[in-house]
Design an enzyme around this catalytic site. Sequence first.
Site, PDB file in Angstrom:
ATOM      1  N   HIS A   1       0.835  -1.205   0.000  1.00  0.00           N
ATOM      2  CA  HIS A   1       0.000   0.000   0.000  1.00  0.00           C
ATOM      3  C   HIS A   1       0.876   1.264   0.000  1.00  0.00           C
ATOM      4  CE1 HIS A   1      -3.717   2.267   1.165  1.00  0.00           C
ATOM      5  NE2 HIS A   1      -2.815   3.092   1.670  1.00  0.00           N
ATOM      6  N   GLU A   2       1.808   1.316   0.938  1.00  0.00           N
ATOM      7  CA  GLU A   2       2.651   2.517   1.036  1.00  0.00           C
ATOM      8  C   GLU A   2       3.590   2.618  -0.158  1.00  0.00           C
ATOM      9  OE1 GLU A   2       1.616   4.569   3.029  1.00  0.00           O
ATOM     10  OE2 GLU A   2       0.430   3.270   4.339  1.00  0.00           O
TER      11      GLU A   2
ATOM     12  N   HIS B   1       1.730   4.386  -2.884  1.00  0.00           N
ATOM     13  CA  HIS B   1       1.843   5.844  -2.728  1.00  0.00           C
ATOM     14  C   HIS B   1       3.202   6.327  -3.229  1.00  0.00           C
ATOM     15  CE1 HIS B   1      -1.793   6.866  -0.531  1.00  0.00           C
ATOM     16  NE2 HIS B   1      -1.564   5.985   0.428  1.00  0.00           N
TER      17      HIS B   1
ATOM     18  N   GLU C   1      -4.633   7.853  -2.997  1.00  0.00           N
ATOM     19  CA  GLU C   1      -5.166   6.595  -2.476  1.00  0.00           C
ATOM     20  C   GLU C   1      -5.487   5.627  -3.618  1.00  0.00           C
ATOM     21  OE1 GLU C   1      -4.991   6.251   0.671  1.00  0.00           O
ATOM     22  OE2 GLU C   1      -6.123   4.421   1.077  1.00  0.00           O
TER      23      GLU C   1
END
Lengths: 501, 501
Positions: free
Chosen positions: B265-266, B269, B295
Amino acid sequence: MQEKLNDLKKRLAEIIDINHAIAVLDWDQQTYMPPGGAAGRARQLATLSHISHEKFINNVIGHLLEELHEYTEGLPYESDDASLVRITKRDYDKARRVPPALVSEIAYASAHAFDAWKKARAESRFSDFSPYLQRNLDLKRHYAQCLGYTDHIYDPLLDEYEPGMKTSQVKGIFQAIKRELVPLVQTISAKSHLVDNAFLHQTFDEQTQWEIGIEAARLIGYDFERGRQDRSPHPFSTSFSINDVRITTRILHDYFPAAFFATLHEAGHALYSQGIRSELEQTPLAEGASLGVHESQSRLWENLVGRSRPFWRFFMPRIQTVFPGQFRNVTDEKMYCGVNRVQPSFIRVEADEITYNLHIMIRFELENALLEERLAVNDLPELWNKKMQEYLGITPPNDALGVLQDVHWSHGSFGYFPTYSLGNIFAAQLFDTIKRDIPDLNRHFEKGEFRGLLDWLRIHLYTHGRKFTLEELANKITGESLHTDHFIAYLKSKYGDIYHF
Amino acid sequence: MQEKLNDLKKRLAEIIDINHAIAVLDWDQQTYMPPGGAAGRARQLATLSHISHEKFINNVIGHLLEELHEYTEGLPYESDDASLVRITKRDYDKARRVPPALVSEIAYASAHAFDAWKKARAESRFSDFSPYLQRNLDLKRHYAQCLGYTDHIYDPLLDEYEPGMKTSQVKGIFQAIKRELVPLVQTISAKSHLVDNAFLHQTFDEQTQWEIGIEAARLIGYDFERGRQDRSPHPFSTSFSINDVRITTRILHDYFPAAFFATLHEAGHALYSQGIRSELEQTPLAEGASLGVHESQSRLWENLVGRSRPFWRFFMPRIQTVFPGQFRNVTDEKMYCGVNRVQPSFIRVEADEITYNLHIMIRFELENALLEERLAVNDLPELWNKKMQEYLGITPPNDALGVLQDVHWSHGSFGYFPTYSLGNIFAAQLFDTIKRDIPDLNRHFEKGEFRGLLDWLRIHLYTHGRKFTLEELANKITGESLHTDHFIAYLKSKYGDIYHF
């Protein structure tokens, strides 16, 4: 008047917040920053430094200091307010004398010189670095002229790191110890077979080294609630507030003392910074008094404590527990002698307590000669090697192991080196006073108790922060000016015992 | 005019340097800072934020923007210069409408509310937090009034996180997906026995989890030369420049997906931030377009890639190599189903791809009601629990597992939550376009090749930085406005397959 004082404090607090942010960015750069971050970080540091400088040399601060100066002269010299105004005025008057453009030029030139130095050192080719060194010298000569001096051009540069100290005083100190140390090194070199430290050159698990270092730092009183240790190529300590004082170390897998004593050294700096009175927080007084005084504390904890016989009486069983294979047959006495082995060597940061100061003297003499234009940059390597032979009896085989080894000149930090030796000298002088006040100090150490020493240092030294100069502190705490007798006596006694002379 | 543009850029670059320094301080606070550092760090952050704000709302910047506005209107909308002036003017006009005193008051109130929230959550006692929440609401209502609005008071707050987005639009979107998702959850809940994920709840060595996460992040293209991963209680990503984009994760020793998907997820980003065109560096355009668009990228890499069947076809053997005991008998298909298990639960951040959005809707509806004063703070926990029952079929047993679980409202971040779902929706819409452009995408994934996807995203999305709004990007890249059909179809197809309906 109180209103003006509050106005001054508020302005200074803002500047200190910026300076602490700079310290965080610098810490990150040296510990965790990925390679790609370098360009952005240089910009961020330049911007914050510029803002901090600009805010500090603001006329309003000058006016406030003028007005408050008179008022605080009526207060006791060591009161918080009088000290704040006195020390801030000292900084301000200096900062105002230097044109901001010159500050930027120096920052710019030294950034490039640093890059050039790294490459030149890697290739061991001084000629690649010499034009940058010349530029740094020219700029710093100009800088010294802006600050002004009457005696030596070295004076205002030295004063940046050791306020109030004069070149002539350092010369006197160095003459005194050189006279003693050069023959001492010769005596010991003839007896080098008496001390073995081969057992320190084995393989040591890195995580275990890390943990035993932390244990030792905690043992001497470093507060991990208000600090932490990380790894970096060059160990250092830094403060973001009195309650966030960090240290770093580097670990060599094949030489035990590297990480262990780096941790004790940096923890010594940190104990000083953590021990400053909390009322001084967010003022220019919430720092160590000078580089020399700071170094006196890193050296005191590293050498006078960590390389002492009673320390190893206590700590040897611990080390044997974590490194049983390596240290099973090493007695505390053997460890004590091993970590104090004297050996003339090329690299300053690896030097023992005696030869270290000879390395410093060489640099001090050379940078003086460069600044006074008695020595041309191109002749520097030759003179370096000549002095190494004269003081230490060895000649570096190349420039990487000689004149190119240290980062300082690439930063333009002329006048920095002597503070290392001043720290050694002051530490010994302090320690004799401490032993008078705490006669059973050695028995404390043998029991692993360092709290008494730390409390003494907090009360007599750390609490004051930046209020006093080294000379003022020496007189205030030890009752005499800084001088070399204690240090010489300490070395002769310690090494006479180890090397039987 | 070029001179004025350069003047503007220089001023903005200085502000961005300060903002990046703030980001470093914040990163350190969340990763390494010792407890003692908190007070000093709060001061440093407040000081830098104040300086940054002050420099930005300077009249000179306003005048420059006015003069440049006319000039850049003659340039193409998406040119660097036109975009710079357009986006900066948008920020500036908003920043000028809010009195600096209110900004400080909000910062101060939310710092205290955050502390109160932490304690209230630990004790699961909403009443300890409610006065602080009330204060945050009052201040943010005032803030919204300063910014101005015609339709909903929520509009200007939402606009802070999702520029150009309106409350009415979000309502429409949420109505559309709520209609579909609530029955979907009910259908799946009746079939929950079909998917087992007990094998994910075993003991997993932390260092191995760390390393396999790094391997996966590197696999999808995260550049560790321009970033790094650290640990923090709450995973996040942050940028100090396009070339220093960091991520964090947290590791649970007894649940494999926590760290692994937090890293993906990170890293999602971070891929976005690392992919911004380098020419935009040090301008306000060198960021993601909005929270929703950001997001969309974290979700795309976490869910559409990392929770896809072809990803696990490729990656399952790797995971089996590092966790043989745990995963020896787990097929890639079983893993795929396991990491996609749907299960109504109390905590948003642990929710699956379907129920997650219902958590968001509850928050969106409640914060709207609070801001429009249709709901009193004291009645909030009851309504929270009622909506949980209505949407998810479960009722939290206490406030810690209910209304107190999220940090956002303690920060006064009303209007933030919907961007999470907007990200999910946009990710699905984007992904359908990508699959049209790269028809054999799944075969790439099965071979562990993600470069084609990353390049596509860089060219079509990442490169633009902050030039466009979410709506503009949707139209530009996918040829249509943001809408929910793709997301609904994606969920129905994926979960219909997994749960056989």
